[in-house]
Design a protein around this motif. Sequence first.
Motif, PDB file in Angstrom:
ATOM      1  N   LYS A 187       0.859  -1.187   0.000  1.00  0.00           N
ATOM      2  CA  LYS A 187       0.000   0.000   0.000  1.00  0.00           C
ATOM      3  C   LYS A 187       0.893   1.233   0.000  1.00  0.00           C
ATOM      4  N   GLU A 189       1.402   5.242  -0.259  1.00  0.00           N
ATOM      5  CA  GLU A 189       0.885   6.603  -0.196  1.00  0.00           C
ATOM      6  C   GLU A 189       1.711   7.551  -1.052  1.00  0.00           C
ATOM      7  N   SER A 197      -3.711  -1.089  -3.353  1.00  0.00           N
ATOM      8  CA  SER A 197      -4.199  -2.120  -2.436  1.00  0.00           C
ATOM      9  C   SER A 197      -3.129  -2.487  -1.416  1.00  0.00           C
ATOM     10  N   GLU A 198      -3.494  -3.336  -0.483  1.00  0.00           N
ATOM     11  CA  GLU A 198      -2.518  -3.747   0.529  1.00  0.00           C
ATOM     12  C   GLU A 198      -1.332  -4.460  -0.101  1.00  0.00           C
ATOM     13  N   ASN A 200       0.238  -5.487  -4.203  1.00  0.00           N
ATOM     14  CA  ASN A 200       0.064  -5.225  -5.624  1.00  0.00           C
ATOM     15  C   ASN A 200       1.216  -5.827  -6.428  1.00  0.00           C
ATOM     16  N   GLY A 233       6.061   0.975  -0.457  1.00  0.00           N
ATOM     17  CA  GLY A 233       4.780   0.740   0.191  1.00  0.00           C
ATOM     18  C   GLY A 233       4.920   0.059   1.538  1.00  0.00           C
TER      19      GLY A 233
END
Length: 251
Positions: A187, A189, A197-198, A200, A233
């Motif tokens: 995930k 930002e 998504s959590e 990917n 992430g």
Amino acid sequence: MQPLAGVYELEAGTTKVFVIKGSKNILVDTGLAPMPDEMLSFMEKTGLIFQNEVQRREMREGAYPKIMQFLKKKDIGVNVIVCTHYHLDHTGNVKRLKEVLNAPVAMHSNDIPFVEGTQQAPVPAYIPEELRPYLKIEHCMVEIPLHDGDILGDGVKVIHTPGHTKGSICLLVDNRILIAGDALIGKNEVNPAAGPSELNPPSKKVCADYDEAVRSLHKLLQHNFSAIYPTHGKSIAAGGREKLEKMLKEI
């Protein structure tokens, strides 16, 4: 808090590097070299969102100072530097750290030519010509060619996961942690489009062969792990293998 299975996670700008502490201390990846404001502005135009001025400053300085400060604070000597692949956000400080730490470099044999300079590293087509000089790898020798199934230190296993690059690897630590390099994205930002998504798959635009990259993810299911530590992430502390299996059913 003690690191899980001796693995420290260190955020440096928009990437992470990892230190595996054991009988052989391993630095995994080396982060970006210093990025000028022109490059930071371009990154923002392509979708990156810098969270604060600290992150922006770390991008300007590169990952080297933060890595050295961490190693000094924890009093960790590095026995080997492992690069999960040749991309600049993983090899940006490899030459300097190799010299300062007096440590050999290890990476998959397929990616070694790009770090040693015997082959020209391809630059994504979307990078403007005037910015390409900032993405050049500072070449150095790679002493240890890695291959699928190699064991490093205390139960650190090399898993060859081609697709993002031909020589992309993950590291399986103690059958508990998967250090994923760019084979998986958490995930994110900083780059929401790449990590909505959590968990990917890698972005198509930065893969040498996206279909092969996805096939490599299926290969990871042959192994046992709970945590997934991606370079980009948020990490997953538990249930990682099950979450990977679920993700692969949905893409």
